[in-house]
Design an enzyme around this catalytic site. Sequence first.
Site, PDB file in Angstrom:
ATOM      1  N   SER A 178     -36.606   4.565  25.405  1.00  0.00           N
ATOM      2  CA  SER A 178     -36.097   4.713  24.053  1.00  0.00           C
ATOM      3  C   SER A 178     -36.339   3.455  23.219  1.00  0.00           C
ATOM      4  O   SER A 178     -37.475   3.057  23.030  1.00  0.00           O
ATOM      5  CB  SER A 178     -34.613   5.092  24.141  1.00  0.00           C
ATOM      6  OG  SER A 178     -34.105   5.470  22.894  1.00  0.00           O
ATOM      7  N   ASP A 348     -36.255  16.662  24.233  1.00  0.00           N
ATOM      8  CA  ASP A 348     -35.756  15.364  23.758  1.00  0.00           C
ATOM      9  C   ASP A 348     -35.596  15.408  22.243  1.00  0.00           C
ATOM     10  O   ASP A 348     -36.564  15.589  21.503  1.00  0.00           O
ATOM     11  CB  ASP A 348     -36.747  14.269  24.164  1.00  0.00           C
ATOM     12  CG  ASP A 348     -36.173  12.872  24.026  1.00  0.00           C
ATOM     13  OD1 ASP A 348     -35.321  12.660  23.141  1.00  0.00           O
ATOM     14  OD2 ASP A 348     -36.584  11.989  24.795  1.00  0.00           O
ATOM     15  N   HIS A 381     -33.387  13.455  26.287  1.00  0.00           N
ATOM     16  CA  HIS A 381     -33.421  11.993  26.197  1.00  0.00           C
ATOM     17  C   HIS A 381     -32.840  11.276  27.419  1.00  0.00           C
ATOM     18  O   HIS A 381     -33.453  10.357  27.957  1.00  0.00           O
ATOM     19  CB  HIS A 381     -32.663  11.559  24.940  1.00  0.00           C
ATOM     20  CG  HIS A 381     -33.114  10.239  24.396  1.00  0.00           C
ATOM     21  ND1 HIS A 381     -34.372  10.041  23.874  1.00  0.00           N
ATOM     22  CD2 HIS A 381     -32.484   9.053  24.295  1.00  0.00           C
ATOM     23  CE1 HIS A 381     -34.487   8.795  23.472  1.00  0.00           C
ATOM     24  NE2 HIS A 381     -33.362   8.168  23.711  1.00  0.00           N
TER      25      HIS A 381
END
Length: 405
Positions: A178, A348, A381
């Site tokens: 991320s 995601d 995610h």
Amino acid sequence: MASSRVISLLSILLLYITIAQGRKTLYTSNDFSASSLDPNDGICKTMVETQGYICEEHKVTTEDGYILSVQRLPASRSGVKANKPPVLIQHGLFCDAVIWLFNSPDESLGFILADSGFDVWLVNGRGTKYSTMHTSLSPNDKAYWDWSWDELASYDLPASVQYVYNNTGQKMHYAGHSQGTLMAFATLSQGQLLNMLRSAALLSPIAHMNQISSKETKLGADLFLANDIYWLGIREFSPIEDVGAKFLDGICHTLNLNCANLMAFFTGPNCCINSSRIDFYLEHEPQPSSTKNLIHFSQMIRTGNIAKYDYDDQAQNVQHYGQRVPPTYDLTKIPNDFPLFLGYGGKDQLSDVQDVKVLLNDLQDHDANKLVLEFNQDYAHADFIMSVSAKQDVYDPMIAFFNNQ
Ligand SMILES: *[C@@H]1O[C@H](CO)[C@@H](O)[C@H](O)[C@H]1NC(C)=O
Ligand SMILES: *[C@@H]1O[C@H](CO)[C@@H](O)[C@H](O)[C@H]1NC(C)=O
């Protein structure tokens, strides 16, 4: 799809709530330094040695004075010294290094890499629980929080890479999730650190963020920018949770949403998180970030650009950058022969597949044998860091990639 829009909105709301919670913790505690200094309370003692691994605590000072806590796992669980290069692992927004050690040793990337013979270095970003020290500032100073991911890329990352290089004398692999991928993109696109890096494995890559701009997300980003929560919170040291809560109520009310159960974000679209461990995750995460950083992300969502922080004031931009608009990071400048592994997921909501396509377009001239794509249709995610099957799904292919470099 309405539900996916709600999820994107929830993820943005989560960001705001988290900042509010982070502030609350910080401003009601006078005890930053004690907890982060006591090695008996550190990540090595509480998360690593308890699993039977050797662990070293390190401190890395950035050029702008932040003192980052770094853990090293120099050997496998059976005590065999690493015989492969170092891997530096960088967590994402609202996390810290604990995120790589949360699940069992057979499921968590930090342990898996150590057991695969790598010399593992875990970094804790500025402002997170174990990295609240600074050479002259305290987290109670507004100046302490005056940074966004620009500074993570230009100070935290170079300092940690240089530190590992100094200590091991070896070029390292990089693994990030991320925000940790955005830090790498920013740095690599400027041609920096290449002399110390062998490769980068980037999970849930964050680069272009246009496509998560559903109507609701966009409204969230716009409201956030318009509210100038940054100046409010910083200037007054007011219990920002009040400000944050009011702000959220406003969004939920405007959109006629029931925002009571935000835990849906964690359980929601992630396919493979162990639901009986969520309370355990929440005991430690989320970790605080700076409001300026959130404003920076909101700017990315609104514009789709990967640019430096916009002061929204031409004079201030000129003062910081010598130009009226913030300079952009040009990802086409990442050297074509630098080995990259990108892991991304079909579910995601933050690293949207459509946004990854834009990223891949930036990388279209990359040497084909230096770009490995690992797509998982079911992954969202948090699966990339917490899935109980992440080893087979992502980490084994990542390790094969490292071994090939
Ligand atoms: C790495 O070593 C160089 C040369 O000895 C030194 O100048 C630098 O401060 C060191 N950096 C870190 C982060 O350890
Ligand atoms: C899920 O978490 C529980 C509680 O910590 C644990 O007992 C169980 O082994 C975990 N399951 C998997 C597949 O990791």
